[in-house]
Design a protein around this motif. Structure first.
Motif, PDB file in Angstrom:
ATOM      1  N   LEU A  62       0.947  -1.154  -0.113  1.00  0.00           N
ATOM      2  CA  LEU A  62       0.122  -0.041   0.015  1.00  0.00           C
ATOM      3  C   LEU A  62       1.088   1.210  -0.004  1.00  0.00           C
ATOM      4  O   LEU A  62       0.560   2.096  -0.679  1.00  0.00           O
ATOM      5  CB  LEU A  62      -0.912  -0.018   1.181  1.00  0.00           C
ATOM      6  CG  LEU A  62      -1.810   1.342   1.455  1.00  0.00           C
ATOM      7  CD1 LEU A  62      -2.707   1.508   0.523  1.00  0.00           C
ATOM      8  CD2 LEU A  62      -2.518   1.282   2.838  1.00  0.00           C
ATOM      9  N   GLU A  95      -3.588   1.046   6.350  1.00  0.00           N
ATOM     10  CA  GLU A  95      -4.742   0.834   5.370  1.00  0.00           C
ATOM     11  C   GLU A  95      -5.999   1.612   6.243  1.00  0.00           C
ATOM     12  O   GLU A  95      -6.981   1.942   5.376  1.00  0.00           O
ATOM     13  CB  GLU A  95      -5.227  -0.565   5.504  1.00  0.00           C
ATOM     14  CG  GLU A  95      -6.058  -1.062   4.303  1.00  0.00           C
ATOM     15  CD  GLU A  95      -5.797  -2.052   3.470  1.00  0.00           C
ATOM     16  OE1 GLU A  95      -6.581  -2.627   2.580  1.00  0.00           O
ATOM     17  OE2 GLU A  95      -4.800  -2.767   3.879  1.00  0.00           O
ATOM     18  N   ARG A 120      -6.710  -4.823   1.110  1.00  0.00           N
ATOM     19  CA  ARG A 120      -5.337  -5.786   0.948  1.00  0.00           C
ATOM     20  C   ARG A 120      -5.117  -6.884   1.772  1.00  0.00           C
ATOM     21  O   ARG A 120      -5.378  -6.714   2.983  1.00  0.00           O
ATOM     22  CB  ARG A 120      -4.202  -4.866   0.630  1.00  0.00           C
ATOM     23  CG  ARG A 120      -4.244  -3.973  -0.510  1.00  0.00           C
ATOM     24  CD  ARG A 120      -2.954  -3.163  -0.527  1.00  0.00           C
ATOM     25  NE  ARG A 120      -2.562  -2.616  -1.709  1.00  0.00           N
ATOM     26  CZ  ARG A 120      -3.222  -1.348  -2.112  1.00  0.00           C
ATOM     27  NH1 ARG A 120      -4.264  -0.908  -1.318  1.00  0.00           N
ATOM     28  NH2 ARG A 120      -2.979  -0.887  -3.362  1.00  0.00           N
TER      29      ARG A 120
END
Length: 402
Positions: free
Chosen positions: A180, A272, A291
């Motif tokens: 990410l 995240e 993810r």
């Protein structure tokens, strides 16, 4: 860049030697095909289960609210695909118990709810931001699943002076946060800016271990002119991502038993989670995907995947080429803090950072129990300053209360 010295990594100079196994660190995140059905649990967070507001046979859109928070410490739940509600029933959850779940049959169209946020950060209050986060069903995505809006309700809000973004990802195998930061750092940084305004502080630290220097370099370049957000590079060791270790390493403040990071003036978010806050604020999209690292010695092609919430674990494994050898363990999360699974079709939840499939030989424990010679090294190593020698003794004697 703030590079932490050895003494700042925690009270003890010793560290636990854990093999990294970061085989997917260089694997770009792939968008997985949406499965035929998704099973969305009403218990994807700490606190009361959400309450379904749809019925069997209803047609739903991706991003549509299908369950409302069951209390203050709870979170809304949204459809991750468009389709028909096939069932509302008890299903086995990732934690091992039966949980009310909404099963949605995917119609293949992925029709989304229309969102028109049209928001400017300068024109919105911290209270309004918190309400957006609450409405979007955002929780801690590092695994704990603590409702994010509740973190903004400390005993003394004026005492908060730091936001810490936890990108340590210290458990073996997991690389979802790493990818990410490499692939979409702007969403994390913008999410941090939104959270700073919501909390009302002007200092944020992104904590990254030194085995992710590619991500560090990207962040530093993007933040070169920022006075509010800095990057702290930490030594790679377990359990560097634990909130107590993190707060001490970054601020020198210790948390006593029963205290939360807010008691040390800090609020901690997963990377995240920050990205999810940005999507909710800027695009209006609630938390419907995440993810997931799929790895382990039994997985034919380990990958990082972007998947809808509710995707069966078996679909993740199939997408990664299936199994290369006979599995013994399936774990949701990391090998240290994750949860063993009984059902290969258990669903991805908001806190699912990884799915590991391990063989018996890879994860085999020592056949001969170790003999304690009371050397004291376990006490010196323990980052929580416990006494593992006594814990082991009481456990072997069945004295679990002690």
């Amino acid at each position: 860049r703030k590079v932490l010295k050895m003494g700042q990594q925690g009270k003890h100079l010793n560290s636990i030697k854990v093999s990294h196994e970061k085989h997917t660190a260089g694997c770009a995140t792939e968008i997985m095909a949406i499965p035929e059905t998704v099973c969305i649990s009403m218990s994807q967070h700490i606190g009361a289960p959400a309450k379904a507001i749809v019925a069997k046979g209803d047609h739903v859109l991706a991003g549509q609210k299908i369950a409302e928070a069951g209390g203050f410490v709870s979170a809304n739940i949204f459809a991750s695909v468009s389709g028909t509600v096939k069932a509302i029933e008890e299903r086995l959850g990732v934690a091992g118990g039966m949980q009310e779940s909404i099963v949605i049959e995917n119609d293949g169209l992925y029709e989304e709810v229309e969102f028109s946020p049209e928001r400017k950060l300068a024109d919105i209050s911290g209270k309004e931001i918190i309400e957006i986060i609450k409405e979007a069903g955002i929780v801690g995505m590092g695994g704990a699943g603590f409702p994010t809006h509740v973190k903004y309700m400390p005993k003394d809000p004026s005492a908060i002076d730091h936001i810490i973004v936890n990108c340590a990802e210290c458990e073996p195998f997991i690389t979802a946060n790493h990818r990410l930061l490499v692939e979409d750092p702007a969403s994390v940084i913008n999410g941090i800016k939104i959270l700073l305004r919501a909390v009302g502080v002007r200092s944020a630290i992104i904590a990254v271990e030194d085995n992710k220097l590619d991500a560090v370099n990207i962040l530093e370049e993007m933040l070169s002119r920022s006075r509010m957000i800095s990057v702290a590079v930490m030594k790679t060791k377990y359990p560097q991502g634990d909130e107590r270790q993190l707060v001490y390493a970054l601020t020198g403040r210790e948390l006593r038993q029963g205290q939360l990071p807010a008691d040390a003036g800090c609020v901690i978010f997963n990377a995240e989670t920050c990205a999810a806050v940005f999507r909710a604020f800027a695009k209006g999209m609630p938390l419907v995907s995440r993810r997931v690292t799929v790895s382990g010695d039994c997985v034919a092609e380990p990958k990082n995947l972007l998947v809808p919430i509710g995707t069966p674990f078996s679909s993740l494994v199939d997408y990664c080429g299936g199994l290369s050898k006979k599995p013994k363990y399936m774990i949701s999360g990391g090998p240290m803090m994750g949860q063993a699974q009984w059902d290969k079709d258990a669903p991805v939840v908001k806190g699912t950072s990884a799915l590991l499939v391990l063989s018996e030989s890879f994860a085999k424990l020592p056949s001969t129990p170790p003999v304690c010679i009371r050397c004291g090294r376990c006490v010196a190593h323990c980052p929580m300053r416990l006494m593992p020698n006594y814990i082991a003794l009481f456990s072997s004697n069945g004295e679990f209360d002690k």
